[in-house]
Design an enzyme around this catalytic site. Sequence first.
Site, short mmCIF file in Angstrom:
data_model
loop_
_atom_site.label_atom_id
_atom_site.label_comp_id
_atom_site.label_asym_id
_atom_site.label_seq_id
_atom_site.Cartn_x
_atom_site.Cartn_y
_atom_site.Cartn_z
N SER A 133 0.86 -1.19 0.00
CA SER A 133 0.00 0.00 0.00
C SER A 133 0.89 1.23 0.00
O SER A 133 2.05 1.16 0.43
CB SER A 133 -0.87 0.00 1.26
OG SER A 133 -1.51 1.26 1.42
N TYR A 168 -1.62 -0.92 10.46
CA TYR A 168 -1.79 -1.18 9.03
C TYR A 168 -0.54 -0.78 8.23
O TYR A 168 -0.01 -1.60 7.47
CB TYR A 168 -3.05 -0.46 8.54
CG TYR A 168 -3.33 -0.62 7.08
CD1 TYR A 168 -3.98 -1.75 6.58
CD2 TYR A 168 -2.94 0.36 6.17
CE1 TYR A 168 -4.23 -1.89 5.22
CE2 TYR A 168 -3.20 0.23 4.82
CZ TYR A 168 -3.84 -0.90 4.35
OH TYR A 168 -4.08 -1.03 3.00
N1 LIG Z 1 -8.94 0.34 -0.82
C1 LIG Z 1 -7.85 1.07 -0.87
O1 LIG Z 1 -7.90 2.29 -1.04
C2 LIG Z 1 -6.51 0.40 -0.71
C3 LIG Z 1 -5.34 1.19 -0.75
C4 LIG Z 1 -4.11 0.57 -0.63
C5 LIG Z 1 -4.04 -0.80 -0.47
N2 LIG Z 1 -5.17 -1.54 -0.43
C6 LIG Z 1 -5.05 -2.98 -0.26
O2 LIG Z 1 -5.90 -3.63 -1.19
C7 LIG Z 1 -6.41 -4.83 -0.61
C8 LIG Z 1 -7.92 -4.82 -0.66
O3 LIG Z 1 -8.36 -3.70 0.07
P1 LIG Z 1 -9.92 -3.38 0.24
O4 LIG Z 1 -9.98 -1.97 0.71
O5 LIG Z 1 -10.65 -3.81 -0.97
O6 LIG Z 1 -10.23 -4.33 1.47
P2 LIG Z 1 -11.64 -4.64 2.19
O7 LIG Z 1 -11.59 -4.19 3.61
O8 LIG Z 1 -12.78 -4.19 1.35
O9 LIG Z 1 -11.63 -6.19 2.20
C9 LIG Z 1 -10.81 -6.98 3.00
C10 LIG Z 1 -11.16 -8.42 2.69
O10 LIG Z 1 -10.38 -9.26 3.50
C11 LIG Z 1 -11.25 -10.25 4.03
N3 LIG Z 1 -10.71 -10.70 5.30
C12 LIG Z 1 -10.56 -9.97 6.45
N4 LIG Z 1 -10.09 -10.76 7.43
C13 LIG Z 1 -9.95 -12.00 6.89
C14 LIG Z 1 -9.52 -13.24 7.41
N5 LIG Z 1 -9.15 -13.39 8.69
N6 LIG Z 1 -9.48 -14.31 6.59
C15 LIG Z 1 -9.87 -14.18 5.29
N7 LIG Z 1 -10.29 -13.04 4.73
C16 LIG Z 1 -10.34 -11.96 5.54
C17 LIG Z 1 -12.60 -9.55 4.21
O11 LIG Z 1 -13.67 -10.45 4.30
C18 LIG Z 1 -12.65 -8.72 2.96
O12 LIG Z 1 -13.20 -9.44 1.87
C19 LIG Z 1 -5.85 -4.89 0.82
O13 LIG Z 1 -4.70 -5.69 0.85
C20 LIG Z 1 -5.52 -3.45 1.12
O14 LIG Z 1 -4.47 -3.33 2.08
C21 LIG Z 1 -6.41 -0.98 -0.53
#
Ligand SMILES: NC(=O)c1ccc[n+]([C@@H]2O[C@H](COP(=O)([O-])OP(=O)(O)OC[C@H]3O[C@@H](n4cnc5c(N)ncnc54)[C@H](O)[C@@H]3O)[C@@H](O)[C@H]2O)c1
Length: 262
Positions: A138, A151
Site C-alpha cells: 500500500s 496497518y
Molecule cells: N482500498 C484502498 O484504497 C486500498 C489502498 C491501498 C491498499 N489496499 C489494499 O488492497 C487490498 C484490498 O483492500 P480493500 O480496501 O478492498 O479491502 P476490504 O476491507 O474491502 O476487504 C478486506 C477483505 O479481506 C477479508 N478478510 C478480512 N479478514 C480476513 C480473514 N481473517 N481471513 C480471510 N479473509 C479476511 C474480508 O472479508 C474482505 O473481503 C488490501 O490488501 C488493502 O491493504 C487498498
Amino acid sequence: MKGLQDKVAIVTGGATLIGAEIVRQFHRNGTRVVVADIDGKNGEALQREFADGVRFVQTDLTQDEQLQRCVDAAVAAYGGIDFIVNVACSYVDEGLASDRQQWSQALGVNLVGGVMLLRAAYPHMVQRGGGAIVNFGSTSAQVAQAGRWLYPASKAAVVQLTRSQAMDLAKDNIRVNSVSPGWTWSGVLDQVSGGDKDKANRVAAPFHMLGRVGEPAEVAAAVVFLCSDQASFITGANLPVDGGYGAMGPEQGAAPIAALMA
Ligand SMILES: NC(=O)c1ccc[n+]([C@@H]2O[C@H](COP(=O)([O-])OP(=O)(O)OC[C@H]3O[C@@H](n4cnc5c(N)ncnc54)[C@H](O)[C@@H]3O)[C@@H](O)[C@H]2O)c1
C-alpha cells in the site's frame, strides 16, 4: 496475456471489490480461481457469477487448518496451484491505543496469513514447475499517517517480505512481487464516504497526481500482468498502482519556490 490459460490461482480477499475484479480478469484469461475469504455471503455471490472455473472456499487466514483445506480444495478441483494473490487485509488500527490482540489480528491477516497459505501451497507450486505470487502492499507502507500504526507497519513488512520470498523462491521458478495501490474505490471507501465516489475523488485529488481514486479493475490489471508471462523477468518488485501518490513529495503541486519568490 500469455501464460494464464489453464492455470490455477488462489485469491485471498476475493470477496472484496478489488479481489472480485482480479477473479474476473483471471477468469477472462482462462485461469481457474479459488476465492479464499472469510466473507461467506459475498464469496458465494461471486462464485454464482460464473458457470464454472471459480470456486469459493470460506477461509479464515488466521487458521492454518482452514488454509490447508483451501489448498486441498484447489488441488482437488483444478489439479494444482500456480498463482497466489494475497488481497485480504485487516484495517484494525487504533495507533498507540491498539492492544496486543489487535496487533496480532493486523499482522496475522495482512502478513502471516499469506505466508502460511504459501507454506501449504508451496509443494504444489513446485510440482507445477513454478508460478507467481502477488502480495498487497500500500502507499501506507511508505509514509507516516496520523493515528495509524498497525496497518502501515504490516504493509511495509509485506513489501520487505516480498523481496525475501523472491530471493528464496527464484530457484523454484516462483516469481514474487507486490502491488501498492493508492486510494482505490473499494468497500472501505464506499462505506467511509457514504457511497459518494465524487467526494472520494475530491478528497483524494490533492495527493494523487491523476486527481482521483483508482478503480478495482486498474489494480486487478497490474496483478494479472504480474502473474502472466509478460512479467517473466520481474521478481522482487513493488509496483505502485497509485495514480502518482508515491512519487509526489510533501510539496504536492503547490510550487512553493514560486510562493517564496512572490
Ligand atoms: N482500498 C484502498 O484504497 C486500498 C489502498 C491501498 C491498499 N489496499 C489494499 O488492497 C487490498 C484490498 O483492500 P480493500 O480496501 O478492498 O479491502 P476490504 O476491507 O474491502 O476487504 C478486506 C477483505 O479481506 C477479508 N478478510 C478480512 N479478514 C480476513 C480473514 N481473517 N481471513 C480471510 N479473509 C479476511 C474480508 O472479508 C474482505 O473481503 C488490501 O490488501 C488493502 O491493504 C487498498
